[in-house]
Design a protein around this motif. Sequence first.
Motif, mmCIF file in Angstrom:
data_model
loop_
_atom_site.group_PDB
_atom_site.id
_atom_site.type_symbol
_atom_site.label_atom_id
_atom_site.label_comp_id
_atom_site.label_asym_id
_atom_site.label_seq_id
_atom_site.Cartn_x
_atom_site.Cartn_y
_atom_site.Cartn_z
ATOM 1 N N ARG A 29 0.861 -1.188 0.000
ATOM 2 C CA ARG A 29 0.000 0.000 0.000
ATOM 3 C C ARG A 29 0.896 1.235 0.000
ATOM 4 N N THR A 68 -6.271 1.782 -12.619
ATOM 5 C CA THR A 68 -6.874 1.840 -11.284
ATOM 6 C C THR A 68 -7.246 0.426 -10.837
ATOM 7 N N THR A 69 -8.053 0.325 -9.811
ATOM 8 C CA THR A 69 -8.392 -0.970 -9.211
ATOM 9 C C THR A 69 -8.855 -1.977 -10.266
ATOM 10 N N GLY A 86 -6.628 -1.801 -4.738
ATOM 11 C CA GLY A 86 -7.302 -0.726 -4.021
ATOM 12 C C GLY A 86 -6.765 0.608 -4.507
ATOM 13 N N ASP A 87 -7.637 1.620 -4.545
ATOM 14 C CA ASP A 87 -7.205 2.910 -5.081
ATOM 15 C C ASP A 87 -8.223 3.966 -4.662
ATOM 16 N N THR A 88 -7.840 4.889 -3.794
ATOM 17 C CA THR A 88 -8.780 5.919 -3.335
ATOM 18 C C THR A 88 -8.676 7.203 -4.150
ATOM 19 N N VAL A 89 -7.767 7.219 -5.146
ATOM 20 C CA VAL A 89 -7.559 8.437 -5.931
ATOM 21 C C VAL A 89 -7.999 8.263 -7.381
ATOM 22 N N SER A 160 -4.543 13.560 -4.939
ATOM 23 C CA SER A 160 -4.510 12.852 -3.661
ATOM 24 C C SER A 160 -4.597 13.819 -2.491
ATOM 25 N N ASP A 164 -4.866 9.294 1.416
ATOM 26 C CA ASP A 164 -5.215 8.521 0.209
ATOM 27 C C ASP A 164 -4.145 7.475 -0.077
ATOM 28 N N TYR A 165 -4.562 6.392 -0.757
ATOM 29 C CA TYR A 165 -3.602 5.316 -1.043
ATOM 30 C C TYR A 165 -3.967 4.561 -2.317
#
Length: 202
Positions: A29, A68-69, A86-89, A160, A164-165
């Motif tokens: 991560r 992305t994810t 996983g990708d929050t951005v 980001s 965020d990760y």
Amino acid sequence: MMTNVSMTRQRIEPQSGAAFELRRGETLRVIDPCGEQVADLIAFGGDDRMEWLSSGRSIDYNDTICFTTGHALYSNRSRVMLTIVGDTVGTHDFLYTPCSRETFTLIYKHPGNHPSCFDNLCRHLAPFGVSADAIPTTFNVFMNVAIDGGGNVKVLPPRSRAGDYIEFRAEADLLIGLTACSAELSNNFRFKPIDYEIRRAS
Ligand SMILES: [Zn+2]
């Protein structure tokens, strides 16, 4: 069978880098602890440094430049090295090379020495047998590149925010190089650290 999961969190200080091994099945991560900070990532084969993470192969097999994810990232030998889990951005770049001393001379007109992702990757990967000429295009985590209809590219501040990760699963034994990017434009002119966590099944 019981599985123990251990997590180690590491910090890459501003304008520096790290290299470490990541085993198949482990997750990595990459976290932006302060916001608006890019991290350049590269991978090599755990046993064979002639196998490396390939931007071109990854674009070929995913039919996109927006990763992305769910996307798999391939090596020059067309094997999956990493899967994004996983990708929050949702905004990263796989077109630009790591910033180098020459980047700052040619683009920024910065004379003399300047910290760079390329130098930081060289320094940390050299003990693992990776030469400077072997470092290809990096996966630039959180780097925000706008592309217009004419194909022109432009670097914008990262999207980001603090915390965020993006998370990768290793699909093979790998050697990873990772930086906290040193380029003014890519990081909205402020240099922050990058954190990373490796989840190891033991
Ligand atoms: Zn950089």
